[in-house]
Write a protein that holds these residues in place. Structure first.
Motif, PDB file in Angstrom:
ATOM      1  N   LEU A  60      10.214  12.162  21.646  1.00  0.00           N
ATOM      2  CA  LEU A  60      10.497  12.061  20.505  1.00  0.00           C
ATOM      3  C   LEU A  60      11.331  11.097  20.858  1.00  0.00           C
ATOM      4  N   GLY A  61      11.435  10.118  21.564  1.00  0.00           N
ATOM      5  CA  GLY A  61      11.646   8.558  21.953  1.00  0.00           C
ATOM      6  C   GLY A  61      10.566   7.683  20.869  1.00  0.00           C
ATOM      7  N   ALA A  66       8.937   4.695  16.584  1.00  0.00           N
ATOM      8  CA  ALA A  66       7.281   4.711  14.825  1.00  0.00           C
ATOM      9  C   ALA A  66       7.984   4.623  13.735  1.00  0.00           C
ATOM     10  N   HIS A  67       9.274   5.689  13.539  1.00  0.00           N
ATOM     11  CA  HIS A  67      10.083   5.489  12.470  1.00  0.00           C
ATOM     12  C   HIS A  67      10.324   4.264  12.316  1.00  0.00           C
ATOM     13  N   ARG A 103       4.129   5.470   9.577  1.00  0.00           N
ATOM     14  CA  ARG A 103       4.846   6.323  10.574  1.00  0.00           C
ATOM     15  C   ARG A 103       3.757   7.722  11.454  1.00  0.00           C
ATOM     16  N   LEU A 104       3.261   8.257  11.180  1.00  0.00           N
ATOM     17  CA  LEU A 104       2.292   8.156  11.777  1.00  0.00           C
ATOM     18  C   LEU A 104       1.602   7.803  12.221  1.00  0.00           C
ATOM     19  N   ALA A 109      -0.762   5.240  17.964  1.00  0.00           N
ATOM     20  CA  ALA A 109      -1.013   4.534  18.109  1.00  0.00           C
ATOM     21  C   ALA A 109      -0.361   3.860  19.171  1.00  0.00           C
ATOM     22  N   ILE A 110       0.766   4.808  19.196  1.00  0.00           N
ATOM     23  CA  ILE A 110       1.792   4.450  20.724  1.00  0.00           C
ATOM     24  C   ILE A 110       1.830   5.296  21.952  1.00  0.00           C
ATOM     25  N   LEU A 111       1.528   6.707  21.311  1.00  0.00           N
ATOM     26  CA  LEU A 111       1.725   7.519  21.903  1.00  0.00           C
ATOM     27  C   LEU A 111       0.792   7.842  22.889  1.00  0.00           C
TER      28      LEU A 111
END
Length: 456
Positions: A60-61, A66-67, A103-104, A109-111
């Protein structure tokens, strides 16, 4: 008495025997549904474990981050794309698809690096749920980007949601249970067993085969149209036969691949035959007429024709109708049967030469030899009038107030219009006659006014 009891029991057993497969199917479906329910319950209970809850909070964070990143990058990327006006349209559309999913993309890319770091620093089970979420997000992103290649909106939505569903089942590892559940929901029609799984297979297989058939037919059509050695009518005929053959082959292979017994289609073909005999006579007549037109080459794309009050050139030859475009921009869709049974004037059937006639008259005081020479000279000076097929002018009669002539000339581009070239020749005649004092008479009438009460 005992024999009668045994007989009654056997009859009852035989009567109840056909219902056993249905009961087995119901029981099997219930077992599969209970298995899926147990797995779902276990998954929900697993979410209550501490590390699973931590992973959900981390996901969720990451989504919030990402948002924010997507919002920050949206405007700069939009401004950058506006500077790429010279790029091909397909590249711009692809960039637009990526820009709308920043956003996706940021989430994935972060996850993924975060999952890799957690697997290196702690137990794999403590990042398992994050890995599943990352795989789902990546699958959804890839499907969303790939399906943008499909132009049809409805088909694009169907493929997208079907792909998302299948990717989710594969990543969660419940494909076998879902397949068994769909296969258990079936009906039997004689020797044919039709289940939801069979329907899904058929839809997917036929969709892929029809897509390939459409791609091959469009590629073949573009190649045939570039071949100048093939006449336009034969090009249309080859393309139509290729499309029918490819789509028919795709349907046949698709049904066979899903296990459908094609011998059962005999009843359907009989029903179609009855329908053709009663309700589809005109449709079949137009289809057959279209094939005949293509074979005998009576008309072809580009020909200038007249049919009743319609005058224009052939734009396309369809399976059911022929498109005729007139000079005023109207497009008439004429059934092929009318072109076979009606009288059609083809102005460019064997060649493009068209002779036009215009009529005019001059005064009796003008030299007819001079008038003829001036008319021919005026026609030769008009654009589109052919010089190697020289214009001619003849006297056709002596009228009440004028000597009547006919001027004949040839053109080679009837698609350019007939009324405009006639008007240009008339205007050239007017200018030529004005320069040489040739008068164009008009009827003269004498009106006598009698006084009131006058006697005849």
């Amino acid at each position: 008495m005992e024999n009668e009891t045994l007989t009654e029991t056997s009859v009852a057993a035989e009567a109840a025997a056909p219902a056993e497969p249905v009961g087995d199917v119901v029981v099997e479906a219930q077992q599969i549904a209970l298995s899926l329910a147990d797995q779902a319950q276990g998954f929900l209970e697993g979410l209550l474990r501490p590390w699973n809850a931590y992973q959900l909070m981390i996901a969720l964070g990451v989504f919030v981050v990402a948002h924010i990143v997507g919002k920050v990058l949206a405007e700069p990327t939009r401004e950058w794309m506006r500077t790429l006006e010279n790029w091909p349209k397909w590249r711009l559309r692809f960039l637009l698809v990526l820009q709308r999913r920043l956003r996706l993309i940021s989430f994935v890319a972060i996850l993924f690096p975060l999952v890799w770091i957690m697997r290196e620093m702690t137990w794999p089970s403590r990042s398992y749920l994050l890995g599943v979420i990352a795989n789902l997000a990546l699958a959804w992103l890839m499907i969303a980007v790939v399906t943008r290649l499909i132009n049809n909106g409805f088909l694009r939505s169907v493929v997208r949601y079907a792909g998302w569903t299948w990717a989710t089942l594969v990543i969660l590892g419940v494909t076998e249970e879902a397949q068994s559940l769909l296969d258990s929901a079936a009906i039997e029609l004689g020797s044919l067993r039709l289940s939801l799984w069979t329907v899904v297979q058929a839809v997917f297989t036929l969709g892929v085969l029809f897509f390939l058939a459409r791609f091959v037919s469009k590629t073949m059509a573009s190649g045939v149209r570039r071949n100048e050695d093939i006449s336009p009518s034969m090009q249309v005929l080859v393309i139509k036969f290729a499309q029918v053959g490819l789509y028919g082959l795709a349907l046949f292979v698709g049904l066979r691949a899903t296990g459908v017994d094609l011998t059962g289609l005999a009843v359907l073909s009989g029903a179609i035959g009855v329908g053709l005999g009663f309700g589809l006579q005109k449709v079949v007549s137009n289809l057959v007429s279209g094939v005949i037109i293509l074979l005998d080459k009576s008309i072809k794309p580009g020909d200038v024709i007249s049919l009743g009050e319609t005058f224009g050139w052939i734009n396309t030859l369809g399976a059911r109708y022929t498109s005729v475009v007139t000079r005023d921009g109207r497009e008439y869709l004429i059934p092929n049967e009318d072109l076979i049974t009606g009288q059609v004037v083809n102005w460019s059937h064997s060649d493009d030469f068209v002779r036009l006639d215009i009529y005019f008259g001059t005064a009796y005081g003008d030299d007819p030899h001079k008038v003829r020479a001036l008319a021919i000279e005026a026609a030769k000076g008009v654009d589109r009038v052919l010089s190697h097929k020289a214009p001619v002018c003849h006297i056709v009669g002596f009228g009440d107030s004028s000597v009547d002539y006919i001027l004949r000339f040839w053109i080679k581009d009837p698609t350019g219009g007939l009324t405009n070239i006639r008007g240009n020749v008339y205007l050239a005649l007017w200018d030529k006659f004005q320069e040489n004092d040739i008068s164009i008479p008009f009827p003269q009438r004498e009106v006598r006014m009698l006084e009131a009460g006058a006697k005849d």
